[in-house]
Design a protein around this motif. Structure first.
Motif, PDB file in Angstrom:
ATOM      1  N   SER A  92       1.444  24.967  14.726  1.00 45.27           N
ATOM      2  CA  SER A  92       0.015  25.242  14.803  1.00 45.27           C
ATOM      3  C   SER A  92      -0.244  26.729  14.586  1.00 45.27           C
ATOM      4  O   SER A  92       0.600  27.569  14.883  1.00 45.27           O
ATOM      5  N   ALA A  93      -1.414  27.048  14.117  1.00 48.74           N
ATOM      6  CA  ALA A  93      -1.809  28.454  13.969  1.00 48.74           C
ATOM      7  C   ALA A  93      -2.101  29.087  15.320  1.00 48.74           C
ATOM      8  O   ALA A  93      -2.188  30.308  15.426  1.00 48.74           O
ATOM      9  N   ASP A 122      -3.140  23.230   7.231  1.00 51.29           N
ATOM     10  CA  ASP A 122      -3.680  22.971   5.890  1.00 51.29           C
ATOM     11  C   ASP A 122      -3.378  24.115   4.921  1.00 51.29           C
ATOM     12  O   ASP A 122      -3.385  23.912   3.711  1.00 51.29           O
ATOM     13  N   GLU A 123      -3.072  25.295   5.416  1.00 49.08           N
ATOM     14  CA  GLU A 123      -2.644  26.406   4.563  1.00 49.08           C
ATOM     15  C   GLU A 123      -1.138  26.328   4.283  1.00 49.08           C
ATOM     16  O   GLU A 123      -0.672  26.792   3.243  1.00 49.08           O
ATOM     17  N   ILE A 127       1.989  25.765   0.588  1.00 50.34           N
ATOM     18  CA  ILE A 127       3.170  26.634   0.573  1.00 50.34           C
ATOM     19  C   ILE A 127       4.422  25.776   0.420  1.00 50.34           C
ATOM     20  O   ILE A 127       5.327  26.109  -0.348  1.00 50.34           O
ATOM     21  N   VAL A 128       4.460  24.653   1.134  1.00 46.35           N
ATOM     22  CA  VAL A 128       5.596  23.736   1.004  1.00 46.35           C
ATOM     23  C   VAL A 128       5.701  23.243  -0.435  1.00 46.35           C
ATOM     24  O   VAL A 128       6.790  23.202  -1.010  1.00 46.35           O
ATOM     25  N   GLU A 129       4.564  22.915  -1.045  1.00 45.59           N
ATOM     26  CA  GLU A 129       4.555  22.473  -2.447  1.00 45.59           C
ATOM     27  C   GLU A 129       5.150  23.541  -3.360  1.00 45.59           C
ATOM     28  O   GLU A 129       5.947  23.235  -4.248  1.00 45.59           O
ATOM     29  N   GLN A 150       0.953  15.744   9.606  1.00 44.81           N
ATOM     30  CA  GLN A 150      -0.122  16.206   8.724  1.00 44.81           C
ATOM     31  C   GLN A 150       0.454  16.624   7.376  1.00 44.81           C
ATOM     32  O   GLN A 150      -0.131  16.352   6.332  1.00 44.81           O
ATOM     33  N   LEU A 151       1.614  17.266   7.392  1.00 45.42           N
ATOM     34  CA  LEU A 151       2.282  17.642   6.149  1.00 45.42           C
ATOM     35  C   LEU A 151       2.683  16.395   5.367  1.00 45.42           C
ATOM     36  O   LEU A 151       2.457  16.317   4.161  1.00 45.42           O
ATOM     37  N   GLY A 152       3.248  15.409   6.058  1.00 46.94           N
ATOM     38  CA  GLY A 152       3.620  14.165   5.390  1.00 46.94           C
ATOM     39  C   GLY A 152       2.436  13.477   4.752  1.00 46.94           C
ATOM     40  O   GLY A 152       2.516  12.988   3.616  1.00 46.94           O
TER      41      GLY A 152
END
Length: 170
Positions: A92-93, A122-123, A127-129, A150-152
């Motif tokens: 989390s941020a 969501d940011e 970056i993962v991409e 959420q990333l998945g």
């Protein structure tokens, strides 16, 4: 802070010994709780000596790449013929943890890259991409918790045209 950085504890000749006794003189607990070392837990795959050795073997990266405000540390040249594991820990941020991508050479199990960043989930997803594009032959392994899920969901969204190799356990 390490225990001896607090004047009251450092000046007390019995404080450290008492704390060790409270921790049942268990080496990894003392290292983690009193000496601020990232060390094994009760079910850790590696023993305390191995983890210490790994932490002491830090070497500077060959290069650093800026990825949307995060710094990707690259320790080995990227080989398009190699297969890489991208271990993702999404945070989390608002907490103290950072979101992290660990890149491991599949054949040697050697860490070849790392990115850590403090940002919103969501940011972090784009970056993962981008890191997955830098290491194109990969499988993405993310922690399936609230933030990791959420990333998945982001990576498996039907509106994204790219298909990702995502590790899924049964």
């Amino acid at each position: 802070l390490k225990w001896n950085m607090i004047k009251e504890f450092a000046d007390d000749p019995t404080w450290y010994k008492t704390q060790c006794e409270i921790l049942n003189n268990v080496e990894w607990r003392i290292a983690q709780e009193l000496n601020c070392e990232f060390i094994q837990g009760g079910n850790s795959f590696f023993d305390a000596a191995t983890i210490r050795g790994l932490q002491a073997s830090e070497k500077p990266p060959l290069r650093e790449v800026n990825v949307d405000g995060g710094v990707l540390h690259i320790w080995e040249n990227i080989d398009d013929n190699k297969f890489y594991l991208l271990g993702i820990d999404t945070a989390s941020a608002y907490g103290t943890d950072k979101s992290t991508i660990e890149i491991v050479d599949f054949e040697t199990c050697k860490q070849v890259g790392e990115l850590r960043i403090k940002c919103r989930v969501d940011e972090f997803c784009p970056i993962v991409e981008k890191v997955a594009q830098i290491y194109p032959n990969n499988i993405i392994i993310f922690e399936a918790n609230s933030f990791g899920n959420q990333l998945g969901e982001y990576l498996t969204n039907k509106s994204i045209t790219k298909s990702y190799n995502i590790y899924k356990s049964k």
